[in-house]
Structures are given as structure tokens and as C-alpha cells.
Design an enzyme around this catalytic site. Structure first.
Site, short mmCIF file in Angstrom:
data_model
loop_
_atom_site.label_atom_id
_atom_site.label_comp_id
_atom_site.label_asym_id
_atom_site.label_seq_id
_atom_site.Cartn_x
_atom_site.Cartn_y
_atom_site.Cartn_z
CG ASP A 90 -4.02 6.05 0.96
OD1 ASP A 90 -4.97 5.33 1.29
OD2 ASP A 90 -3.76 7.14 1.49
CG HIS A 113 -8.41 -0.18 5.77
ND1 HIS A 113 -8.34 -0.37 4.39
CD2 HIS A 113 -7.90 1.06 5.99
CE1 HIS A 113 -7.81 0.68 3.83
NE2 HIS A 113 -7.52 1.56 4.77
CG ASP A 114 -10.63 3.33 4.86
OD1 ASP A 114 -10.02 3.36 5.94
OD2 ASP A 114 -10.09 3.59 3.76
CG ASP A 129 -2.14 0.71 1.17
OD1 ASP A 129 -2.16 1.73 0.46
OD2 ASP A 129 -3.13 0.29 1.80
CD GLU A 187 -8.66 4.99 -0.75
OE1 GLU A 187 -9.50 4.81 0.13
OE2 GLU A 187 -7.59 5.62 -0.55
C1 GLC Z 1 -7.33 6.06 2.48
C2 GLC Z 1 -7.09 4.93 3.45
C3 GLC Z 1 -7.54 5.39 4.80
C4 GLC Z 1 -6.70 6.58 5.19
C5 GLC Z 1 -6.74 7.68 4.14
C6 GLC Z 1 -5.64 8.67 4.33
O1 GLC Z 1 -8.65 6.38 2.34
O2 GLC Z 1 -7.74 3.78 3.01
O3 GLC Z 1 -7.48 4.38 5.77
O4 GLC Z 1 -7.15 7.09 6.41
O5 GLC Z 1 -6.57 7.17 2.84
O6 GLC Z 1 -4.39 8.10 4.04
#
Ligand code: GLC
Length: 571
Positions: free
Chosen positions: A216, A340-341, A116, A266
């Protein structure tokens, strides 16, 4: 289409041209949140040797890649998404040797590792930021600093975790941008030196045998030329899918030497058009994207911190839009319910606590896995793990949840109402320890270890891997079949998708087609029986998967039981 010799490549002959692309269509990715997966050191935090210890379980499930969320040195303000060093392992998670062992052992089982990469921002503890703070101009240019008076932030943008997106540093007389927590300073991608640093990090991990990457919030990296107030929203329209984002990704992929590797971006609040751009192989950017619109169908007026039951029609419409749109533009979706979010899918869209918990978890898996795209399974999803159901705010750990608990009360809400919202939407719902067995701490850590960093869900006695491995009818074994089917039937991996009966308020159905093979996927999203009429005669179809033993299919009529899913196939 000819499959090449090399496992990871597919060679496609198109109008006489041979082109190579990563062969990810028949792959399945499993996401691991190491902190909550398996603790071998007894400190209450999961670790890398814990992942290695569970490789046989993952092999048995049948997944191809493991995406591990960050385990780099970090103050853990945002659970590792605040990276303080990109080329090392946080001692809490193990050593570089532990990682090398994991790569090697995974490789032996035909499983590749995806790391990641948090490249939109670093922790303010990162050496670059510290040197910027110490006044080094070179490193100040790594971030987005703006001159200004202490009482006037450069813009009115709001951080995604609540509060202003700018922080003032009196010693420098400057503000810095942080789209997330105040300890996560946004990097300045306009600076070629930053881009070169990040590409070198990819080459470093590739050299360690890493097979792919998850990037990310990578559609936020390109900020506008001029920073201005947003009078319509929180500022996101100025930096989401920003003006140079496609160019930066192309450059990163080329300079990082990762073309042909499996990559997923993402994408926060993104658009279909941009995701086609990110993933169409002609653009040499990423293999696939995560988009989140389908996971906002239970946000009231778009607000995550207000409750509403999921809007099923909106969910169907979004699936249709993204499936058809990406297909038409030769893009590729990452398919997922959980990460995880996100709260747990079975609690959100299924029958958590009700009689159909198991069927609903299987139905949800079916709906996603049979679509066009690459499915992701988040740890515990294959067991039907549920939301945390914590009873007090003291049990929550997540910075976003704690901030919003406070913000809701600042707006006048009672603590109990604010807690109710956190219970439904908190990211901690997906972060409770993996439920391996029914011993103390669910087998996540040993019985005499320190308390797990976050509470174990009380239902581990009922919902755990050990039980499900024994039970042929378990959710685990159903997920095993979903994965196996994708490898067995080309129509799942390569077929076109056509939505069926789009206006049906409770059934989500679609058809897949590839070189004369056909598959029909019919899912009842509710706990009530329903009859579904197909436009096609179903006599020649055979049922290849279902979450009930007996089905009721007669010519073109399907009687669906609560949360029933059926997958029909015809050659
Ligand atoms: C993404 C991650 C999340 C994190 C955010 C900032 O959305 O999945 O867990 O808090 O980015 O890095």
C-alpha cells in the site's frame, strides 16, 4: 527465452548470463475486497469463508492470483487500511484457520494469494502507537513525532483525506504525522527496528503459504531529512518517491525473503523514472507498480473533487508514455481500470445506463488486457458492475468521500452539488456488494441476514454473475477469453508494444510484436461509428477476439461500431 520447470520462474539467457525472474507476464490477478465479496456468516460483512466459497467461480474465470485487501484487526476507520495488528485476522472476517483453508483450497485450484501490506502507517490503535502514547521512547521512534506548540503544526502539509497532516497530542506535547486519516499514523522508516519488524511480518505470511504481496502507498515511506512547509503544494513533493525509498524496498525484499514472489507496489503520484527503478529486475525491488495518472484524466485541473468528462487524448498519451517508457527501461506495469479506490470503469469511460453498456465494458477490458504488463480485474468488473448511484449522502460510508462532502460545502458549495461530485468520484462506487444473483441482497449475503454494511446497487437484478454464467455472450465470458488469450499467445505476455495512430481522437490502437508474431488491438472509445485506417495491410491478419459478431475489415480499413474492439493476429 526458456521457460523453467518451476512454474513461477522464468529463466532468461541474457548475454550468456542466466537470470531468474518471477514469471508474471502471462498471469492475471483478481482483486477481492473481502468486506463486499461474499458474506457467509450473515452479519452483512463479507468474510474469508466467502472467498473460499467462490473459488470455483474464480477458477472458471481463469485468474492466477487473488489480491485480498486487508482483513487484519482494525477499527475500520479506513476499511482495514488502518491496521491494528499485522499477524492476525479480524474476527469480522474469520479466523486464522479460515485463512489457512482458503490458502489450501486456492492452491488446489492453482491460484495463489497475495496479501495487502499497509506499511506506510499503522492504526493509532496498534500496540506500537499505544505504547508510544504511554510514553515508551522505543515506540515513539516507530512514528514521526515532532515537538511543537499546539497552535503550530510542524509543516503546512495536507492529509490525503483532507485537513492537516499533523495531529497534536497534548499529553506528550508532540505532533504526529498522518498522511491519511488522523487514525493512520505514519511509520518512521528511518528507524532500522521498524524495517526489521516489517520484514518479519512478510516472513510470517510467506510461512503461511502466501504467494505474493501488494504494498500500500509504498512510495511514501521515505520522508525527508528536514521537514519544511510546502509553498507550492500539499507537501507531497517532499515525501513522494522519497530519498531512501529504493534502498528501503531492496532491504525489505531481501530481509523479508520475498525475492521471486509476485509483488506490486501502489505508487501514489509517482514518476515513470521511479517506477522503472522499482520494477527493473536488476534492482531487486518489486515485480510491478500501480500508477494512477491515467485515472486522473477526469479530474478538473487535477482536482478529484471537481467534475470533468474524461479527456481521451490525455488518456491515450498517458498509456503511450507509460507503456513505451516502462518497456524502454525494462520495467513492468500493473494494468488496471478499477480497484476499491476507483469509480467503476464502465460508468467512467463506458456506456453505463446506455445501449452499449455491454460492448463498452468489453472494449475497456480489451484495451487494458492486451497491453504489456500484468492485468488486474477488480471484483465485479468482469460483470460490468457500475457505480453505486446512491441518492443520498447517508448511503456513503467512505471516510474520504464524507470528508470531502463537508469540505466542498465549507467552500460554499450547495449540498446537492457536493453530492453530485461524490456520486461520480466516491470510492464507495467500487465497494458495493458483489452482484452474484437476483435474490435479495444480490446473493452477497443470505436473504435473512443483517443489512449489508453498504447498499447493494439496485441494478443487481439485471447485472449479476448467475445470469452471465448462463450467457455465452456475457462480459464474464469475454473476460474469460481475455485471460485465456494471454496464456495462448506469447505476443501478449512478452511482446513489445507500439502505439498506432496516436493523434486519433476516438480510437485507441496499438501493435504488439514478439518473435515474428504480431497482434493489433483497435478500440473505439466512443458510442459513434468510426472508420479507422491502418498503415498496414490487414489481409493476413485473423480476428481472434471482438465484442461484436460481425466486423467490417477491408484491406487496411476498419469500420468500427460504437465501442467496438477488435484484436487481430498474424504469425
Ligand atoms: C491506499 C489504499 C486506500 C487507503 C490508502 C491509505 O491508497 O488503496 O484504500 O485508503 O492507501 O492506506
Amino acid at each position: 527465452m526458456i521457460r523453467g520447470n518451476e512454474e513461477t520462474f522464468l529463466c532468461e539467457l541474457q548475454e550468456g548470463k542466466v537470470r531468474f525472474m518471477a514469471n508474471f507476464q502471462d498471469k492475471v490477478v483478481y482483486q477481492i475486497y473481502p468486506k463486499s465479496f461474499c458474506d457467509t456468516s450473515g452479519d452483512g460483512l463479507g468474510d474469508l469463508p466467502g472467498v473460499t466459497a467462490k473459488l470455483d467461480y474464480l477458477k472458471d474465470l481463469g485468474v492466477d492470483y487473488l489480491w485480498l485487501t486487508p482483513f487484519f484487526p482494525s477499527p475500520q476507520r479506513d476499511n482495514g487500511y488502518d491496521v491494528a495488528g499485522y499477524r492476525a485476522i479480524d474476527p469480522r472476517f474469520g479466523t486464522m484457520e479460515d485463512l489457512e483453508t482458503l490458502v489450501r483450497e486456492a492452491d488446489k485450484r492453482g491460484i495463489g494469494l497475495m496479501l495487502d501490506m499497509v506499511f506506510n502507517h499503522t492504526s493509532t490503535s496498534h500496540e506500537w502507537f499505544q505504547r508510544a502514547l504511554a510514553g515508551e521512547k522505543k515506540y515513539q521512534d516507530y512514528y514521526i513525532f515532532k515537538e511543537g506548540s499546539p497552535d503550530q503544526p510542524p509543516t503546512n502539509w495536507v492529509s490525503k483525506f483532507g485537513g492537516p497532516a499533523w495531529e497534536y497530542l497534548p499529553a506528550l506535547g508532540k505532533w504526529y504525522l498522518h498522511l491519511f486519516d488522523v487514525s493512520q499514523a505514519d511509520l518512521n522508516w528511518e528507524n532500522p527496528a521498524v524495517r526489521a519488524e516489517l520484514a518479519a511480518i512478510l516472513r510470517f505470511w510467506k510461512g503461511k503459504g502466501i504467494k505474493g504481496f501488494r504494498f500500500d502507498v509504498v512510495n511514501l515511506i521515505s520522508k525527508p531529512a528536514v521537514f519544511e512547509d510546502d509553498h507550492q503544494g500539499d507537501g507531497r513533493r517532499f515525501y513522494t518517491d522519497g530519498r531512501n525509498v529504493h534502498r528501503y524496498l531492496q532491504e525489505l525484499v531481501a530481509a523479508g525473503g520475498i525475492e521471486g514472489m509476485i509483488t506490486v507496489g501502489e505508487m501514489s503520484s509517482t514518476s515513470l523514472e521511479n517506477c522503472i527503478g522499482y520494477t527493473n529486475p536488476d534492482n531487486h525491488e518489486l515485480t510491478m507498480t500501480f500508477s494512477f495518472h491515467h485515472l486522473k484524466v477526469d479530474y478538473k485541473n487535477g482536482d478529484k473533487w471537481a467534475l470533468m468528462p474524461p479527456d481521451h487524448m490525455a488518456l491515450k498519451n498517458l498509456f503511450t508514455l507509460w507503456q513505451e517508457g516502462m518497456q524502454a527501461g525494462n520495467g513492468w506495469n500493473a494494468l488496471f481500470w478499477c480497484n476499491h479506490d476507483q469509480p467503476r470503469a464502465v460508468s467512467r469511460f463506458g456506456d453505463d445506463g446506455g445501449p452499449c453498456w455491454k460492448q463498452s465494458a468489453k472494449m475497456l477490458g480489451t484495451a487494458i488486457h492486451m497491453m504489456r504488463g500484468t492485468p488486474y480485474i477488480y471484483q465485479g468488473e468482469e460483470l460490468g458492475m457500475t457505480n453505486a448511484h446512491f441518492a443520498s449522502i447517508g448511503q456513503y460510508r467512505d471516510v474520504e468521500s464524507l470528508n470531502h462532502y463537508q469540505i466542498l460545502q465549507d467552500k460554499g458549495m450547495s449540498p446537492s452539488d457536493a453530492l453530485r461530485i461524490v456520486q461520480v468520484h466516491s470510492r464507495d462506487n467500487g465497494r458495493t456488494p458483489m452482484q452474484w444473483d437476483d435474490t435479495k441482497y444480490a446473493g452477497f449475503t443470505s436473504e435473512d441476514s443483517a443489512e449489508p454494511w453498504i447498499g447493494v446497487n439496485g441494478n443487481y437484478v439485471r447485472i449479476n454473475a448467475a445470469d452471465q454464467l448462463q450467457d455465452e455472450d456475457s462480459i464474464f465470458h469475454y473476460y474469460q477469453k481475455l485471460i485465456a488469450l494471454r496464456k495462448e499467445y506469447d505476443v501478449i505476455a512478452y511482446g513489445e508494444l507500439k502505439p498506432l495512430d496516436e493523434k486519433n481522437p476516438s480510437v485507441f490502437a496499438y501493435e504488439r510484436e514478439y518473435q515474428g508474431e504480431k497482434m493489433m488491438v483497435i478500440c473505439n472509445f466512443y458510442g459513434k461509428k468510426v472508420t479507422w485506417d491502418s498503415e498496414t495491410e490487414l489481409g493476413e491478419y485473423q480476428c481472434v477476439l471482438s465484442n461484436y459478431e460481425v466486423h467490417n475489415i477491408e484491406s487496411s480499413r476498419v469500420g468500427l461500431k460504437p465501442y467496438e474492439a477488435v484484436v487481430l493476429y498474424k504469425k
